[in-house]
Design an enzyme around this catalytic site. Sequence first.
Site, PDB file in Angstrom:
ATOM      1  N   LYS A 282      43.708  50.525  36.002  1.00 50.03           N
ATOM      2  CA  LYS A 282      44.877  51.425  36.019  1.00 50.03           C
ATOM      3  C   LYS A 282      44.763  52.457  34.895  1.00 50.03           C
ATOM      4  O   LYS A 282      45.085  53.624  35.087  1.00 50.03           O
ATOM      5  CB  LYS A 282      46.170  50.621  35.868  1.00 50.03           C
ATOM      6  CG  LYS A 282      46.590  49.913  37.138  1.00 50.03           C
ATOM      7  CD  LYS A 282      48.109  49.913  37.270  1.00 50.03           C
ATOM      8  CE  LYS A 282      48.603  49.616  38.661  1.00 50.03           C
ATOM      9  NZ  LYS A 282      48.238  48.365  39.244  1.00 50.03           N
TER      10      LYS A 282
ATOM     11  N   LYS B  46      48.245  46.611  49.093  1.00 56.11           N
ATOM     12  CA  LYS B  46      49.587  47.131  49.371  1.00 56.11           C
ATOM     13  C   LYS B  46      49.709  48.577  48.933  1.00 56.11           C
ATOM     14  O   LYS B  46      50.517  49.323  49.457  1.00 56.11           O
ATOM     15  CB  LYS B  46      50.610  46.333  48.559  1.00 56.11           C
ATOM     16  CG  LYS B  46      50.815  44.941  49.020  1.00 56.11           C
ATOM     17  CD  LYS B  46      51.630  44.197  47.969  1.00 56.11           C
ATOM     18  CE  LYS B  46      51.454  42.712  48.119  1.00 56.11           C
ATOM     19  NZ  LYS B  46      51.636  42.009  46.867  1.00 56.11           N
TER      20      LYS B  46
ATOM     21  N   LYS C  66      39.405  47.115  48.259  1.00 57.39           N
ATOM     22  CA  LYS C  66      40.053  45.947  48.854  1.00 57.39           C
ATOM     23  C   LYS C  66      41.304  46.370  49.626  1.00 57.39           C
ATOM     24  O   LYS C  66      41.933  47.389  49.302  1.00 57.39           O
ATOM     25  CB  LYS C  66      40.375  44.880  47.808  1.00 57.39           C
ATOM     26  CG  LYS C  66      41.576  45.136  46.954  1.00 57.39           C
ATOM     27  CD  LYS C  66      42.038  43.847  46.262  1.00 57.39           C
ATOM     28  CE  LYS C  66      43.450  44.075  45.709  1.00 57.39           C
ATOM     29  NZ  LYS C  66      44.226  42.900  45.467  1.00 57.39           N
TER      30      LYS C  66
HETATM   31  P1  ATP Z   1      47.843  44.776  45.777  1.00 61.39           P
HETATM   32  O1  ATP Z   1      47.610  44.556  47.238  1.00 61.39           O
HETATM   33  O2  ATP Z   1      48.924  45.740  45.476  1.00 61.39           O
HETATM   34  O3  ATP Z   1      46.560  45.036  45.051  1.00 61.39           O
HETATM   35  P2  ATP Z   1      47.845  42.026  45.566  1.00 61.39           P
HETATM   36  O4  ATP Z   1      48.001  41.843  47.024  1.00 61.39           O
HETATM   37  O5  ATP Z   1      46.532  41.775  44.921  1.00 61.39           O
HETATM   38  O6  ATP Z   1      48.391  43.431  45.194  1.00 61.39           O
HETATM   39  P3  ATP Z   1      49.504  39.769  45.275  1.00 61.39           P
HETATM   40  O7  ATP Z   1      50.421  40.055  46.373  1.00 61.39           O
HETATM   41  O8  ATP Z   1      50.118  39.110  44.103  1.00 61.39           O
HETATM   42  O9  ATP Z   1      48.833  41.089  44.785  1.00 61.39           O
HETATM   43  O10 ATP Z   1      48.300  38.901  45.784  1.00 61.39           O
HETATM   44  C1  ATP Z   1      48.561  37.644  46.308  1.00 61.39           C
HETATM   45  C2  ATP Z   1      47.297  36.927  46.616  1.00 61.39           C
HETATM   46  O11 ATP Z   1      46.587  37.628  47.647  1.00 61.39           O
HETATM   47  C3  ATP Z   1      46.316  36.811  45.447  1.00 61.39           C
HETATM   48  O12 ATP Z   1      45.783  35.503  45.439  1.00 61.39           O
HETATM   49  C4  ATP Z   1      45.269  37.815  45.754  1.00 61.39           C
HETATM   50  O13 ATP Z   1      44.029  37.433  45.203  1.00 61.39           O
HETATM   51  C5  ATP Z   1      45.237  37.778  47.274  1.00 61.39           C
HETATM   52  N1  ATP Z   1      44.741  39.051  47.827  1.00 61.39           N
HETATM   53  C6  ATP Z   1      45.273  40.271  47.651  1.00 61.39           C
HETATM   54  N2  ATP Z   1      44.583  41.221  48.308  1.00 61.39           N
HETATM   55  C7  ATP Z   1      43.558  40.569  48.923  1.00 61.39           C
HETATM   56  C8  ATP Z   1      42.484  40.980  49.768  1.00 61.39           C
HETATM   57  N3  ATP Z   1      42.319  42.252  50.111  1.00 61.39           N
HETATM   58  N4  ATP Z   1      41.643  40.025  50.218  1.00 61.39           N
HETATM   59  C9  ATP Z   1      41.799  38.741  49.894  1.00 61.39           C
HETATM   60  N5  ATP Z   1      42.786  38.276  49.110  1.00 61.39           N
HETATM   61  C10 ATP Z   1      43.665  39.160  48.617  1.00 61.39           C
END
Ligand code: ATP
Length: 329
Positions: A111, A196, A193
């Site tokens: 970030k 969101k 990746k």
């Molecule tokens: P953002 O999508 O904004 O980067 P995030 O999805 O990583 O946020 P969380 O919602 O807290 O944040 O993630 C919840 C869980 O989902 C965590 O265990 C994270 O490692 C997993 N996760 C998030 N994105 C992925 C992805 N693209 N593939 C696999 N696992 C994921």
Amino acid sequence: MKRMLSGIKPTGQLHLGNYIGALKHFVEYQDEYEMYAFIANLHCITVPQDPQELHANLRDCVALYLACGLDPKKATIFLQTDVRAHAQLGYIMCCHTYMGELNRMTQFKDKQAKGERNLSGGLYTYPALMAADILLYDSDYVPVGEDQKQHVELTRDVAERMNNRYGDLFKVPEPLIAKVGARIMSLSDPSKKMSKSDETNKGCIYLLDDLKTARKKVMSAVTDSLGQVKFDPENQPGISNLMQILSSLSNDRPMADIEAEFAGKGYGDFKRAVADKVCETLEMIQGRYQEILASGEINEALAIGSDRANKIADAKLAKVQKAIGMEII
Ligand code: ATP
Ligand code: LTN
């Protein structure tokens, strides 16, 4: 029974990456482990949130936990702020984490490198709060996606440091990262990746996307010009990502099996099969989601969950404060 804990931030809508990388495993593990699954609503305010949106996302997040199959009779489901010990131990952990360690965390560094301004102190100290989340419950395992491994490793380091200094306070946890699906990539840019915070909105399938939209996102996923369905993340990242999605939504079907089924067929057939599987999964989740919203299940699950969690967390916090010498009695 071994204990397992994990959390999801309710920032924005949950997506297929969250489901495949995290939620799906919580559900699989709830029979075998004592499972603690919480909504990290303290973590999510480390970046600015719109209050109305956040409130709606919180409800959706709990509803989706339940809709994906987490069962409050088996798993302890709670809201982080319903268990005050998280914030309090979070502060204590912060005082035992070095700035040098926090400076190395890629989530913060990324970030900063993007030149984002006005990053909060909370975002910087976030890993210390995450350590508290995990250590309060003496968790044996922490099932997370690949991106969170570094935070669990920091948790281990701080736990060991405090154990050495104050005596045996915490169990040292291990991250649990699935072999397939730990990093689902964006459909529109397979070098990033699925997230969101996807600005284009095309690369991310939300669990509450309508089926037509979800199908369209799969059908327009970026692939390559090689014309073969082969698991080769380096040279065919788009196709390999779709294969991971298909495999993990089909009981971890082997890649060789998928390659054999689509040998000699075009990408159109393959994408249709992925889209069918994605839509089948979303349909099931969304059906349960609607039922849950119409019932009192959310409040009930959270009340039972926070009750159970508070008992364990309060006892651990008291033990830590006593060991540090912070208590009078
Ligand atoms: P953002 O999508 O904004 O980067 P995030 O999805 O990583 O946020 P969380 O919602 O807290 O944040 O993630 C919840 C869980 O989902 C965590 O265990 C994270 O490692 C997993 N996760 C998030 N994105 C992925 C992805 N693209 N593939 C696999 N696992 C994921
Ligand atoms: N940092 C995680 C969410 C999270 C978490 C936790 C995961 C907060 N506390 C404790 C596992 C255990 C994320 O950003 N996905």
